[in-house]
Design a protein around this motif. Structure first.
Motif, mmCIF file in Angstrom:
data_model
loop_
_atom_site.group_PDB
_atom_site.id
_atom_site.type_symbol
_atom_site.label_atom_id
_atom_site.label_comp_id
_atom_site.label_asym_id
_atom_site.label_seq_id
_atom_site.Cartn_x
_atom_site.Cartn_y
_atom_site.Cartn_z
ATOM 1 N N TRP A 88 -9.154 9.620 2.308
ATOM 2 C CA TRP A 88 -8.480 8.424 2.818
ATOM 3 C C TRP A 88 -7.031 8.748 3.141
ATOM 4 N N GLY A 89 -6.468 8.016 4.095
ATOM 5 C CA GLY A 89 -5.072 8.218 4.436
ATOM 6 C C GLY A 89 -4.532 7.050 5.234
ATOM 7 N N MET A 90 -3.242 7.030 5.430
ATOM 8 C CA MET A 90 -2.602 6.010 6.262
ATOM 9 C C MET A 90 -1.481 6.670 7.044
ATOM 10 N N GLN A 91 -1.304 6.248 8.310
ATOM 11 C CA GLN A 91 -0.299 6.852 9.181
ATOM 12 C C GLN A 91 0.149 5.852 10.226
ATOM 13 N N ASN A 92 1.325 6.097 10.780
ATOM 14 C CA ASN A 92 1.885 5.187 11.782
ATOM 15 C C ASN A 92 1.415 5.522 13.191
ATOM 16 N N GLU A 93 1.047 6.784 13.412
ATOM 17 C CA GLU A 93 0.610 7.211 14.737
ATOM 18 C C GLU A 93 -0.912 7.072 14.879
ATOM 19 N N LYS A 94 -1.346 6.657 16.057
ATOM 20 C CA LYS A 94 -2.779 6.542 16.326
ATOM 21 C C LYS A 94 -3.430 7.926 16.301
ATOM 22 N N ASN A 142 0.820 -1.215 0.000
ATOM 23 C CA ASN A 142 0.000 0.000 0.000
ATOM 24 C C ASN A 142 0.850 1.260 0.000
ATOM 25 N N ALA A 143 2.025 1.192 0.608
ATOM 26 C CA ALA A 143 2.914 2.354 0.634
ATOM 27 C C ALA A 143 3.447 2.672 -0.762
ATOM 28 N N ILE A 144 3.572 1.652 -1.612
ATOM 29 C CA ILE A 144 4.023 1.870 -2.983
ATOM 30 C C ILE A 144 2.920 2.497 -3.816
ATOM 31 N N PHE A 145 1.679 2.073 -3.539
ATOM 32 C CA PHE A 145 0.526 2.574 -4.289
ATOM 33 C C PHE A 145 -0.484 3.210 -3.338
ATOM 34 N N PRO A 146 -0.152 4.346 -2.758
ATOM 35 C CA PRO A 146 -1.073 4.988 -1.809
ATOM 36 C C PRO A 146 -2.318 5.496 -2.508
ATOM 37 N N LYS A 147 -3.439 5.558 -1.764
ATOM 38 C CA LYS A 147 -4.666 6.122 -2.312
ATOM 39 C C LYS A 147 -4.506 7.609 -2.556
ATOM 40 N N ASP A 148 -5.207 8.091 -3.568
ATOM 41 C CA ASP A 148 -5.247 9.527 -3.808
ATOM 42 C C ASP A 148 -6.230 10.138 -2.813
ATOM 43 N N SER A 149 -5.704 10.761 -1.767
ATOM 44 C CA SER A 149 -6.541 11.234 -0.669
ATOM 45 C C SER A 149 -6.978 12.688 -0.816
ATOM 46 N N THR A 150 -6.640 13.329 -1.944
ATOM 47 C CA THR A 150 -6.957 14.746 -2.082
ATOM 48 C C THR A 150 -8.451 15.001 -2.131
ATOM 49 N N GLN A 151 -9.229 14.045 -2.638
ATOM 50 C CA GLN A 151 -10.659 14.232 -2.769
ATOM 51 C C GLN A 151 -11.464 13.324 -1.847
ATOM 52 N N GLU A 206 0.697 -2.249 12.329
ATOM 53 C CA GLU A 206 1.133 -1.010 12.968
ATOM 54 C C GLU A 206 0.703 0.233 12.202
ATOM 55 N N THR A 207 -0.167 0.054 11.229
ATOM 56 C CA THR A 207 -0.601 1.175 10.395
ATOM 57 C C THR A 207 -2.069 1.496 10.640
ATOM 58 N N TYR A 208 -2.376 2.785 10.714
ATOM 59 C CA TYR A 208 -3.746 3.242 10.906
ATOM 60 C C TYR A 208 -4.266 3.793 9.578
#
Length: 217
Positions: A99-105, A87-96, A207-209
């Protein structure tokens, strides 16, 4: 560049027979390990490496083209579900779509009253990539999703504590959802913010949110 790599990866075709979900998940586990081990290399080299070492040998075992396509689709969607490195290689386009992904809760910025307001709602929607709207209806113990192509997903809905709920997959005829999940798969969600009838929600995978927005209709 990344989208071209993904298209190459998805459209690469071989012949095959039917497969079990256990076989696919086992393959994806090895693919994910390989991606992590080769993290210092560029994405094109990493993808070419897993194609040669894992994907091609797996698909070469099969002889029926229809089953091959089904197996490959299952592999790609389950890889998205179970491998954060992919998923890190192909992240979602979150501009519209939010959606997002992060390591911190994500930090909670929501009151009990706001959570109660969510529980009283029966209709929501959220956005997928390319601004595709997904309509959500909570009907008793069921969470039903209607997609822009008129396909659907049906899941059990269960409240789990304050501002938390769980979805259990039942069935779907949507391409991504029917390959992403198998009957009985459970997903836990936490609502952590609300503003103007837009609920911020996250789920944790290892470990990813993963965060997204649910909008009240």
């Amino acid at each position: 560049m990344r989208i071209h790599l993904l298209l190459f990866f998805i459209l690469f075709s071989f012949t095959c027979q039917s497969q079990t979900i256990q076989t696919v998940d086992s393959l994806n586990n090895e693919i994910c390990k390989s991606l992590i081990q080769n993290r210092i290399l560029n994405d094109e080299i990493r993808l070419n490496s897993i194609n040669k070492s894992h994907v091609m040998p797996f698909l070469a075992k099969f002889k029926d083209t229809i089953a091959q396509r089904e197996a490959f689709e299952k592999m790609i969607y389950r890889l998205q579900k179970n491998c954060n490195e992919f998923n890190a290689i192909f992240p979602k386009d979150s501009t519209q779509n939010g959606w997002g992904m992060q390591n911190e809760k994500p930090l909670d910025h929501i009151s009990k009253e706001q959570c109660n307001s969510f529980d009283e709602c029966k209709k929501f929607y959220y956005w997928e990539e390319r601004e595709k709207k997904v309509e959500v209806t909570i009907n008793g113990n069921f969470w039903i999703e209607k997609f822009s192509d008129n396909t659907f997903s049906k899941l059990f809905y269960k409240k789990r504590g304050n501002c938390e709920f769980e979805l259990e997959f039942i069935e779907s005829n949507n391409l991504s959802r029917k390959n992403l999940s198998v009957k009985g798969d459970k997903y836990r969600y936490k609502i952590y913010d609300e503003a103007k009838n837009v609920y911020s929600v996250y789920s944790k995978n290892k470990e990813t949110y993963y965060t997204f927005k649910l909008i009240k209709e």
